[in-house]
Scaffold this active site. Structure first.
Site, short mmCIF file in Angstrom:
data_model
loop_
_atom_site.label_atom_id
_atom_site.label_comp_id
_atom_site.label_asym_id
_atom_site.label_seq_id
_atom_site.Cartn_x
_atom_site.Cartn_y
_atom_site.Cartn_z
N ASP A 1 -2.00 -1.51 10.60
CA ASP A 1 -2.16 -1.46 9.14
C ASP A 1 -2.60 -2.80 8.56
O ASP A 1 -2.67 -2.93 7.33
CB ASP A 1 -0.84 -1.04 8.47
N LYS B 1 0.86 -1.21 0.00
CA LYS B 1 0.00 0.00 0.00
C LYS B 1 0.87 1.24 0.00
O LYS B 1 2.07 1.20 0.34
CB LYS B 1 -0.93 0.02 1.22
#
Ligand code: C5P
Length: 313
Positions: free
Chosen positions: A155, A25
């Site tokens: 995350d 990401k």
């Protein structure tokens, strides 16, 4: 209704093998708040999945009770701290009575740079949850997987959703955003990594009383407006960038060199820098002709739609 983007059927291939792609990401936008009582920081971010990914292959191993981890990367920790090991342990501790054969070998083809702010460890952890859910027929839905994911790291929930998404809380309060379309990126990976914990400590030191964060509703409204006006690149911002560049000058050097060519910013707590290129040819050409200023490595990639964990047989 199941929230699971992964079909609840068993996807075991030959030999009961399950393979997942675990995508990296970026943070297109990242604002940090103050340290909370639980030690974490509230933040407002826009996450984006990219094509760069690790591949994890899980194969049941009869007669061996634990997880045998093999990886192509010498720096990936292989002890109990490894996030894939922790995902295996978490599922085994919670659902052990439903797991007749817990022995598994996991081979990781590691492509996502470590300590780069690209969420590689988190993606691997999320990938392990999804793969083991399949291997062991646990039929956990996405909500349950997300709750387990947050136990592994702030995350880890995002890759289960993937695409473009707003993140609040400590990163786990996720709202999908409209797809941004395909954008071509040049990633520069400096020769030093950054510890997330250290980066948050640098932030605290420099910002004893940070400004209030925009509410997620406000951020969503501003983002939608920027998209409508074709101006989302004006949003690119990362609160970590100034403190990380201050403490690790080599990152500033690489960022400045990239920024002289294309819009560029730090992702997460670094150390990777992202350059937004007008098209694929420009990204490739920049990479081919790049003269490293501090031993940095180039990777060409692009934005992709979600999810960030993709099962294959
Ligand atoms: O959640 P995770 O284990 O990945 O976080 C690593 C470290 O980063 C935490 O121990 C904490 O120091 C810091 N962190 C934070 N606020 C967040 C996420 C991480 O302070 N929202």
């Amino acid at each position: 209704m199941s929230l699971l983007p992964y079909p609840a059927m068993t996807l075991l291939g030959a030999g009961g093998r399950v393979t997942v792609r675990a995508h990296a990401k970026l943070n297109l936008y990242l604002r940090l708040g103050a340290r909370r009582e639980d030690g974490y920081h509230d933040l407002s971010t826009v996450f984006q999945t990219i094509a760069l990914h690790d591949t994890l292959e899980f194969t049941p191993e009869q007669g061996r009770p634990g997880l045998q981890l093999r990886t192509t990367h010498p720096d990936v920790p292989d002890g109990a701290d490894n996030l894939i090991q922790r995902a295996w342990r978490l599922l085994f501790d919670r659902f052990g009575e439903r797991i007749p054969q817990p022995g598994i070998a996991c081979r990781v083809d590691k492509q996502i740079p470590l300590m780069a702010g690209l969420g590689g460890g988190s993606a691997d952890a999320a990938g392990a949850l999804v793969a083991l859910n399949q291997c062991w027929d646990l039929e956990l839905d996405r909500q349950t997987l997300s709750t387990l994911a947050l136990e592994l790291g702030s995350d880890v929930p995002f890759p289960l959703l993937g695409g473009t998404a707003l993140g609040g809380g400590r990163g786990e309060v996720l709202t999908p955003l409209p797809d941004l379309g395909e954008h071509h990126l040049l990633l520069l990976i400096p020769p030093v990594g950054v510890s997330t914990k250290a980066a948050f400590a640098w932030w605290d030191e420099a910002h004893p009383a940070p400004e209030p964060l925009p509410t997620l509703a406000e951020l969503e409204r501003l983002w939608a407006q920027a998209i409508r006006q074709g101006e989302w690149p004006t949003f690119l911002h990362n609160d970590f960038e100034a403190v990380v560049c201050h403490h690790v000058p080599v990152i500033r050097q690489v960022r400045d060199a990239l920024r002289a060519r294309v819009p560029a910013w730090l992702t997460g707590s670094g150390s990777a820098l992202v350059g937004l290129c007008p098209d694929a040819a420009t990204a490739l050409q920049l990479a081919e002709r790049w003269q490293p200023v501090a031993g940095e490595r180039c990777l060409v990639t692009r934005t992709v739609t979600g999810p960030g964990i993709v099962l294959s047989t």
